[in-house]
Design an enzyme around this catalytic site. Structure first.
Site, PDB file in Angstrom:
ATOM      1  N   THR A  59       0.827  -1.212   0.000  1.00 48.30           N
ATOM      2  CA  THR A  59       0.000   0.000   0.000  1.00 48.30           C
ATOM      3  C   THR A  59       0.857   1.256   0.000  1.00 48.30           C
ATOM      4  OG1 THR A  59      -1.776  -1.158   1.121  1.00 48.30           O
ATOM      5  CG2 THR A  59      -1.796   1.217   1.323  1.00 48.30           C
ATOM      6  N   THR A  63       1.625  -4.498   4.275  1.00 54.39           N
ATOM      7  CA  THR A  63       1.471  -4.892   5.678  1.00 54.39           C
ATOM      8  C   THR A  63       0.768  -6.245   5.851  1.00 54.39           C
ATOM      9  OG1 THR A  63      -0.587  -3.655   5.816  1.00 54.39           O
ATOM     10  CG2 THR A  63       1.405  -2.513   6.532  1.00 54.39           C
TER      11      THR A  63
END
Ligand SMILES: NC(=O)C[C@H](N)C(=O)O
Length: 381
Positions: free
Chosen positions: A64, A141
């Site tokens: 991201t 993540t």
């Protein structure tokens, strides 16, 4: 004992910054390493030890942090679109903190990290250890904890900090967290106080251990909560460590062969248990996989019928847990004198970390007894 010939005065309260003055009345008493060229000719001068900036290697993998959404109000539905160079362009000037080299290993959402990419990251880190003072890895993540665990388990970093960093908001969002997380990761990797701490994670002003980290929230910025505690924290972009350098307790280190073509991890599958969990699924998977990890209910609970089926099998089966915290103790395993030696408790490890640890044991052809021994490091086995 006082030495009148050499006096060392710390000019910075943080001794680990190793900036200090040396005063001497005789050049022979000055350690060679502290002499700087011009002052060495003058035996009564004050000598200031020069240190060049730390050199940091940044390895980009995507996530991201390297993503763009349709507009600044969107924090979902984005795609990976930025290179590591783009990410560096978005952070404050770091030229006074360190010297940087970077490499784009891949650019993917971390859901697509497979063993080939894992190996690329392993290789990138291993090679950078020889020449850099710190390493930063940008990563999604979702599976960051798995890569961090793999790297901690396979690389002896010595004193060199290896810092993983990601973000929860795409780069295009209002208050994107990526630039600050990356800036702080570089500060961590460059800071002498980070030496000897092995694999670290930088997210949301917190510094955590890569070995223990778990993603606890699918959406929140503060997703990497760790029961084992944060190691440190940032305030006004100053690092505050809570403890002196420490490495994870009981972490088994595996030595991998650096032969790219041959790198293949055994197949280990995770099964998520639930009420009425059928034993047939365990038997099916045991036929096709080299090992199984079970996310059990509670601290090792499975239906009796499933325990019975597991004891009849020969593939190694790790009993881990669905609960994020807590552990599966050896005492809860279904074993008797003749059966169940293939069943191993995960201790504190999550299913996904148990899977990696089992894969590494199997790549080394460990026996069930040896696998148990490895898992005792986290109070399993
Ligand atoms: N926050 C993130 O980085 C999630 C993203 N899906 C990834 O893991 O690549």
């Amino acid at each position: 004992m006082r030495n009148d010939l050499v006096e060392i005065t710390t000019i910075c309260p943080d001794v680990e910054n190793s900036q200090f003055l040396v005063q001497s009345s005789c050049p022979d008493t000055i350690p060679e390493i502290l002499k700087c060229q011009s002052a060495a000719e003058n035996c009564s001068s004050i000598i200031y030890q020069q240190r060049s900036l730390p050199s940091i290697k940044i390895l980009g993998t995507g996530g991201t942090i390297a993503s763009k959404a349709v507009d600044s109000s969107h924090t979902a539905g984005y795609h990976v679109d930025l290179t590591i160079q783009d990410l560096l362009d978005a952070i404050p000037d770091i030229s006074k903190i360190c010297e940087i080299e970077y490499e784009q290993l891949c650019n993917v959402d971390s859901k697509n990290i497979n063993q080939d990419i894992l190996y690329k990251i392993y290789k990138g880190v291993s090679e950078s250890l020889q020449t850099f003072d710190g390493i930063v890895i940008t990563h999604g993540t979702d599976t960051l904890s798995e890569t961090a665990f793999f790297i901690e388990s396979t690389i002896d970093a010595g004193d060199v900090p290896i810092v993983f960093v990601g973000s929860m908001r795409p780069s295009t969002s209002v208050s994107a967290d990526g630039p600050m997380n990356l800036y702080q990761a570089i500060c961590i990797a460059s800071n002498p106080k980070s030496r000897g701490r092995s694999v670290l994670v930088s997210l949301n002003d917190q510094i955590s251990s890569g070995y223990y980290i778990t993603k606890t929230n699918a959406n929140s910025l503060d997703t990497f909560n760790v029961r084992q505690g944060y190691l440190g924290n940032f305030v006004n972009n100053e690092i505050h460590y809570y403890y002196p350098p420490v490495k994870p307790q009981g972490c088994h280190k595996f030595k991998l062969r650096l032969n790219g073509e041959d790198f293949k991890l055994p197949e280990v599958c995770i099964l998520y248990a639930h009420q009425a969990f059928p034993s047939s699924i365990v038997k099916l998977v045991a036929d096709k996989y080299d090992g199984i990890v079970l996310a059990t209910m509670g601290a090792g609970s499975l239906p009796d019928e499933v325990n019975q089926a597991c004891m009849e099998l020969t593939v190694p089966i790790i009993y881990s847990k669905r609960s994020m915290d807590g552990m599966v103790p050896v005492a809860n395993l279904p074993r008797n004198d003749s059966k169940g030696h293939n069943i191993i408790a995960s201790g504190y490890l999550s299913p996904e970390k148990s899977r990696i640890l089992l894969q590494l044991c199997l790549v080394g052809n460990y026996t069930p007894e040896e696998i148990k021994h490895v898992f005792t490091g986290v109070y399993g086995g």
